[in-house]
Design an enzyme around this catalytic site. Sequence first.
Site, PDB file in Angstrom:
ATOM      1  N   CYS A   1      68.033   8.852  15.188  1.00 18.21           N
ATOM      2  CA  CYS A   1      68.177   7.727  14.882  1.00 18.21           C
ATOM      3  C   CYS A   1      69.567   7.267  15.343  1.00 18.21           C
ATOM      4  O   CYS A   1      70.612   8.332  15.213  1.00 18.21           O
ATOM      5  CB  CYS A   1      67.737   7.391  13.465  1.00 18.21           C
ATOM      6  SG  CYS A   1      66.322   7.403  12.378  1.00 18.21           S
TER       7      CYS A   1
ATOM      8  N   CYS B   1      62.369  10.086  13.801  1.00 19.08           N
ATOM      9  CA  CYS B   1      63.008   8.779  13.210  1.00 19.08           C
ATOM     10  C   CYS B   1      62.295   8.316  11.694  1.00 19.08           C
ATOM     11  O   CYS B   1      61.852   8.541  11.704  1.00 19.08           O
ATOM     12  CB  CYS B   1      63.247   8.532  14.947  1.00 19.08           C
ATOM     13  SG  CYS B   1      61.249   7.524  15.540  1.00 19.08           S
TER      14      CYS B   1
ATOM     15  N   CYS C   1      68.432   7.764   9.183  1.00 18.25           N
ATOM     16  CA  CYS C   1      67.007   9.210   9.386  1.00 18.25           C
ATOM     17  C   CYS C   1      66.975   9.485   8.623  1.00 18.25           C
ATOM     18  O   CYS C   1      67.121  10.270   7.380  1.00 18.25           O
ATOM     19  CB  CYS C   1      67.821  10.190  10.411  1.00 18.25           C
ATOM     20  SG  CYS C   1      67.580   9.698  11.890  1.00 18.25           S
TER      21      CYS C   1
END
Length: 281
Positions: A79, A7, A84
């Site tokens: 994400c 992430c 991301c």
Amino acid sequence: MRILFLCVANSARSQMAEGLARAMLPGTIEVASAGSAPGQLNPLAVKALSEAGIDISGHRSKPLEDVSPGSADMIVTLCAEEVCPYVPGPVRRLHWPIADPAATNDIAAFRTARDQIKARIEVLASLLDLLEGPKGTEFHASLRVRDLAESTRFYGWLLNTWPKEWTHRYATFIRPDLGLNFVLVVSDGKDLHHDTLYHLGIALPDKAAVVDAYHRAVAFGAHVEKPPRTTWKGTPLHELWLTDPDGTLIEIYARLTTEELAQMPADQAPEYLVSGTAPAA
């Protein structure tokens, strides 16, 4: 196998995913996490996992270069609101968009994210040692509908074809170019099963493929409802019936060739295709 969870901050979602995966996946799976702009491990992520019996208090947020992303076999990005991180190269990629619990700084949000990630990892764990299944050439399925006429009109438009046939209870669409046999069934409370309309079916090329599918099903641990056999009444088929974990019947079948049809016995008794699977007389 090496799985990398990514992430942005590597402070909550990917950290919880790493902790959950390490606890839930086989020990032969190497797990790591990182972020494109690492911050600090969120204490609420630690608390949420501690409630599940998993300790990630020793984790730290890490940049991508610390985890050798190029050596990963699978990359999972988590994400939802952000962009991301992307790692180039030939790798299996999964995207699990999980709302960032740190946006609320509320333990309830962290618990929700934890449970959503855990459920996804449960599915992942079930797929990692997946055996090869039968290679279908046609797929058929059925849907329950409230209004048969209204739904037939909609799916006639969607599939760009009239149904092949219909009754007061069902309508059958055929799209050979898609390998699709699709049935709409009135939602009248009756069960879907092989004596009415099957819920799911997969066509195979020939009798040998049906027998092979049986052996694959046994090796996989699937429940065999009816072992492979040749049936002559109705539509002659080589068929195998399985049930899925919820008890839904699955028909795996192959149509008979002209030569096979010529061998139909006078009594049309079914012929079992694997030795020792016929029911006791």
